[in-house]
Motif scaffolding. Structure first.
Motif, short mmCIF file in Angstrom:
data_model
loop_
_atom_site.label_atom_id
_atom_site.label_comp_id
_atom_site.label_asym_id
_atom_site.label_seq_id
_atom_site.Cartn_x
_atom_site.Cartn_y
_atom_site.Cartn_z
N LYS A 21 12.17 -22.51 41.46
CA LYS A 21 13.01 -23.54 42.07
C LYS A 21 14.26 -23.79 41.25
O LYS A 21 15.36 -23.94 41.79
CB LYS A 21 12.21 -24.82 42.20
CG LYS A 21 12.69 -25.70 43.36
CD LYS A 21 12.31 -27.13 43.19
CE LYS A 21 10.92 -27.41 43.69
NZ LYS A 21 10.69 -28.87 43.81
N LYS A 22 14.06 -23.81 39.93
CA LYS A 22 15.22 -24.04 39.06
C LYS A 22 16.25 -22.94 39.21
O LYS A 22 17.46 -23.20 39.25
CB LYS A 22 14.76 -24.10 37.60
CG LYS A 22 14.34 -25.46 37.16
CD LYS A 22 14.23 -25.52 35.64
CE LYS A 22 13.54 -26.79 35.24
NZ LYS A 22 13.09 -26.75 33.85
N ILE A 23 15.76 -21.73 39.28
CA ILE A 23 16.69 -20.61 39.41
C ILE A 23 17.44 -20.70 40.72
O ILE A 23 18.66 -20.51 40.79
CB ILE A 23 15.93 -19.26 39.31
CG1 ILE A 23 15.36 -19.08 37.90
CG2 ILE A 23 16.84 -18.10 39.66
CD1 ILE A 23 14.47 -17.87 37.75
N MET A 24 16.73 -21.06 41.78
CA MET A 24 17.39 -21.20 43.07
C MET A 24 18.42 -22.32 43.03
O MET A 24 19.51 -22.20 43.58
CB MET A 24 16.36 -21.52 44.16
CG MET A 24 15.43 -20.37 44.48
SD MET A 24 14.11 -20.87 45.59
CE MET A 24 14.97 -20.94 47.13
N VAL A 41 9.90 -17.09 48.69
CA VAL A 41 10.88 -16.52 47.76
C VAL A 41 10.17 -16.00 46.52
O VAL A 41 10.45 -14.91 46.01
CB VAL A 41 11.97 -17.56 47.38
CG1 VAL A 41 12.81 -17.04 46.22
CG2 VAL A 41 12.85 -17.86 48.57
N SER A 42 9.22 -16.80 46.05
CA SER A 42 8.46 -16.42 44.88
C SER A 42 7.69 -15.11 45.12
O SER A 42 7.75 -14.17 44.32
CB SER A 42 7.49 -17.55 44.57
OG SER A 42 7.09 -17.52 43.25
N GLU B 6 18.05 -20.07 32.86
CA GLU B 6 16.78 -20.02 33.55
C GLU B 6 16.33 -18.59 33.76
O GLU B 6 17.01 -17.80 34.40
CB GLU B 6 16.90 -20.73 34.91
CG GLU B 6 17.12 -22.22 34.79
CD GLU B 6 16.02 -22.92 34.00
OE1 GLU B 6 16.29 -24.03 33.52
OE2 GLU B 6 14.92 -22.38 33.86
N GLU B 7 15.16 -18.31 33.21
CA GLU B 7 14.62 -16.96 33.33
C GLU B 7 13.20 -17.06 33.84
O GLU B 7 12.55 -18.08 33.64
CB GLU B 7 14.54 -16.33 31.95
CG GLU B 7 15.74 -15.53 31.56
CD GLU B 7 15.48 -14.81 30.25
OE1 GLU B 7 16.41 -14.20 29.75
OE2 GLU B 7 14.35 -14.88 29.74
N HIS B 49 18.30 -15.27 43.41
CA HIS B 49 19.61 -15.82 43.79
C HIS B 49 20.08 -15.23 45.11
O HIS B 49 20.52 -15.95 46.02
CB HIS B 49 20.65 -15.47 42.73
CG HIS B 49 20.65 -16.39 41.56
ND1 HIS B 49 20.83 -17.75 41.67
CD2 HIS B 49 20.47 -16.14 40.25
CE1 HIS B 49 20.76 -18.29 40.47
NE2 HIS B 49 20.55 -17.34 39.60
N TYR B 50 19.99 -13.93 45.18
CA TYR B 50 20.50 -13.20 46.33
C TYR B 50 19.75 -13.61 47.60
O TYR B 50 20.35 -13.91 48.64
CB TYR B 50 20.33 -11.71 46.04
CG TYR B 50 20.79 -10.75 47.11
CD1 TYR B 50 19.98 -9.68 47.49
CD2 TYR B 50 22.04 -10.88 47.70
CE1 TYR B 50 20.40 -8.78 48.44
CE2 TYR B 50 22.45 -9.97 48.67
CZ TYR B 50 21.63 -8.93 49.03
OH TYR B 50 22.03 -8.02 49.96
#
Lengths: 153, 155
Positions: A21-24, A41-42, B6-7, B49-50
């Motif tokens: 979620k953070k990355i998104m 998504v995960s 964030e990784e 992201h994509y």
């Protein structure tokens, strides 16, 4: 039972929801996501990772290596058009100082299964270690010719 | 870009990759270098992201505010990973069943808790209320499970 195995593999989501979620959320445009979408998504990312791992392993095996390295990953990415479209430029650069120039055929590429145009491949390999000197010689000749894809068959 | 902050957890990336690799090679002895693991990790992050950006666009086109499952499926088509859709639909069914079960359990558990507390309060002196009133008040919310409507927000 095979069904059980499949279920175990299909419903498990390895990645921590919070992290995904953070990355998104780093994308300011992305604001609200349903928990189902987050889950998908995960899981998609997991599938993608598996896909990329498999393709990279294939490249390594082709080259008779037992360890998948960065170049194998890069080759795998290049070979798969959809992945190449969004990933190629973002891979960590090779450890060697000579980074290959981006071929001009990125966005406008027709969606076909053809291998890269002969022109691009040659330019690509021009910056790589000359593993096959025969090809290097061919390149030297081709450089003098006009940039028209030559039928090498 | 603050994106580097964030990784995905590297141990998990490693596990997913290695599990797959052990199934790929016949001898099961194929390994993965450090720099390629980093590449895998980065690739996964970029994929997130994509995919989200694509799903987000699709969601906006439908004039909605919340990215839902359908948006993600359409995004997978658009990004040309249709082969993921079928296994994901199966996963989603599992996920929904699990949640439905959870919700039902949560609701009945909540009711049970409330009943218990009421009995306790009736039996004991009012001094022992502590914060239990607050907990009782939360019963009004539809389940303590945030995932209830399937909505989550990033705000």
């Amino acid at each position: 039972m095979a069904e059980e195995e499949e279920n175990a593999a299909s419903s498990s989501s390895e990645f921590p929801k919070g992290r995904v979620k953070k990355i998104m959320a780093l994308d300011k445009d992305v604001k609200r996501v349903s928990s189902e979408a987050l889950f998908l998504v995960s899981r998609s990312t997991e599938l993608f990772l598996q896909f990329l791992a498999e393709k990279s392993a294939q490249v390594a095996i082709e080259k008779k290596r037992k360890t998948v390295n960065l170049e194998h990953v890069r080759t795998a990415v290049k070979r798969h058009q959809p992945t190449r479209d969004f990933l190629l430029d973002d891979l960590p650069p090779p450890s060697k100082p000579n980074k290959p120039d981006k071929p001009t055929t990125s966005a406008a590429r027709p969606k076909s299964d053809k291998p890269p145009l002969p022109g691009t491949r040659r330019i690509d390999q021009f910056f790589r270690k000359p593993e096959r000197e025969a090809q290097a010689q061919e390149q030297a000749q081709a450089q003098t010719q006009p940039p028209v894809p030559v039928d090498e068959s | 870009m603050a994106a580097e902050a964030e990784e995905l957890p590297r141990t998990i990336v490693r596990r997913v990759v290695k599990d797959k690799l052990s199934r790929c090679s016949e001898d099961g002895d194929i390994t993965v270098s450090k720099d390629s693991l980093l590449a895998f990790s980065e690739s996964a992050r970029i994929f997130i992201h994509y995919l989200s950006a694509t799903a987000n666009d699709i969601c906006k086109e439908s004039k909605r505010q919340i990215i839902n499952a359908e948006d993600v499926f359409k995004a997978l088509e658009e990004t040309e990973f249709p082969e993921f859709i079928r296994p994901l639909k199966a996963s989603l069914e599992e996920f929904r069943k699990k949640n439905a079960g959870k919700k039902a359990a949560a609701v009945s558990k909540e009711k049970e808790n409330v009943a218990k507390k009421k009995r306790k309060l009736e039996g004991e002196s009012p001094d022992k209320e502590e914060g239990s009133d607050k907990a009782e008040g939360s019963e009004k919310d539809e389940g303590s499970d945030k995932d209830e409507g399937g909505d989550d927000h990033m705000d």
